[in-house]
Write an enzyme that holds these catalytic residues in place. Structure first.
Site, PDB file in Angstrom:
ATOM      1  CG  HIS A   1       4.684  25.107  56.728  1.00 25.64           C
ATOM      2  ND1 HIS A   1       5.240  26.447  56.549  1.00 25.64           N
ATOM      3  CD2 HIS A   1       4.230  24.751  57.691  1.00 25.64           C
ATOM      4  CE1 HIS A   1       4.705  26.942  57.887  1.00 25.64           C
ATOM      5  NE2 HIS A   1       4.282  26.060  58.605  1.00 25.64           N
TER       6      HIS A   1
ATOM      7  CG  HIS B   1       4.242  29.122  61.659  1.00 24.78           C
ATOM      8  ND1 HIS B   1       5.304  28.352  62.330  1.00 24.78           N
ATOM      9  CD2 HIS B   1       3.410  28.110  61.436  1.00 24.78           C
ATOM     10  CE1 HIS B   1       5.130  27.047  62.717  1.00 24.78           C
ATOM     11  NE2 HIS B   1       3.982  26.988  61.899  1.00 24.78           N
TER      12      HIS B   1
END
Length: 357
Positions: A57, A219
């Site tokens: 991320h 995700h």
């Protein structure tokens, strides 16, 4: 999928090593266990702010370690929660005696491991409190969490709470501030493509050439709805309207009660946006979408907010909370008051975010 990596098993470690070499004035990196911390930590009489989550991320969270933001970040493997020993060791390094606030995205693994880390730290006489971020309006439950997912508001909370810590807020004040940020922030994202984790080597989900996924998670979780490709203005409007028209959201969370010395269930309720609200508008790339396209989205978002009687007074546009190389974007709107504006505007100096220096 081609990637600039060596061995898939070494991606996180080698990335951390590169960060340490690139930013020695800002950060230090511990490799056993993995965590990134401020080069000048611990800072006397200052509450330490820690966050973390799965890698993939970036720049969240490691890119936000530095003056005016995080004191430490704990990266797990790709899309995998960090472990309690990472948070505990990070807390030991950055704790000055003023206590630690953990900012935790609402994913089941993160929640469980941060709670375990908190209990371990408390057993070693380190004051620690946790605040969950659960701002994703797309879905109530998902593959990774119970309740709403924690997404873009996390970045805003880390900046605002980091500034408050620099200004001398105590642990309870910063905890209350972080909770306020979460209650006033809402997010939603979409994907034009899936993403590919290094270990798997294939997309996490399949999208046709003329399909988009609306309401995805960071995700690579599938979203609320799969639909035909739309224009940037149509996508921006769908995201914005879902956020702006979101009704009050009620949920029960667990927070540590320092007086009772146990976890307590606390009911939290978001209040809807109202005409006249001042906003911070955050348009974020999921990793593969260029800045030029984000500005096209922001252009439409600003138009919609004006039509709804909402005043954008601050903004953030760029790659800040990503899902590897996924193409797509997310929008976060945060209702502001004078306190939040003051700490948003305060100086910050990290690898990924800096101003006022």
């Amino acid at each position: 999928m081609k990637k600039l990596i060596n061995n898939p098993n070494d991606v996180v470690r080698e990335s951390l090593q590169g960060m340490a070499i690139a930013h020695p004035d800002l950060i230090k990196v511990n490799l056993e266990p993995h965590f990134i911390y401020r080069a000048d930590a611990p800072i006397k009489n200052k509450v330490a702010i820690i966050s973390g989550g799965g890698s993939g991320h970036e720049p969240m969270h490691g890119g936000f370690v530095g003056m005016g933001m995080l004191d430490a970040a704990c990266p797990g493997e790709i899309f995998t929660s960090p472990t309690p020993d990472q948070m505990l060791e990070a807390a030991k390094v950055v704790n000055s005696g003023a206590g630690v606030l953990n900012i935790v995205k609402n994913y089941s693994g993160d929640v469980m491991n941060f709670e375990m880390a908190t209990e371990l730290a408390l057993s070693e006489n380190i004051r620690v409190l946790n605040i969950l971020i659960d701002d994703d309006v797309a879905v109530k439950d998902s593959l990774f969490t119970q309740g709403r997912r924690g997404v873009g508001t996390t970045v805003l909370a880390e900046k605002i709470c980091g500034a408050a810590a620099e200004a001398g807020y105590d642990l309870k004040q910063i905890t209350d501030l972080c909770r306020k940020v979460n209650l006033n922030g809402r997010s939603m994202g979409m994907a034009l493509t899936s993403c590919t984790t290094p270990a798997k080597g294939s997309p996490t989900f399949e999208l046709g050439n003329n399909e988009i996924e609306f309401g995805i998670g960071i995700h690579g979780e599938p979203g609320r709805e799969r639909m035909a490709m739309k224009s940037a203005d149509e996508i921006a409007e769908m995201l914005a309207i879902n956020i702006i028209e979101d009704v009050g959201y009620s949920r029960i969370v667990r927070e540590w009660d320092e007086v009772k010395g146990e976890w307590q269930e606390v009911e939290l309720i978001d209040s809807p946006f109202e005409q006249g609200d001042r906003l911070l508008a955050f348009v974020n790339s999921m990793g593969g979408t260029p800045i030029s396209e984000l500005y096209i989205v922001y252009r439409k978002l600003a138009e919609i907010c004006e039509q709804k009687g909402l005043q954008i007074v601050r903004n953030l546009i760029g790659h800040y909370i990503t899902s590897l190389e996924m193409q797509g974007c997310s929008i976060t709107l945060l209702k502001l008051d004078d306190e939040l504006i003051k700490f948003w505007d305060a100086p910050v100096k990290t690898a990924a975010l800096r101003w006022g220096i």
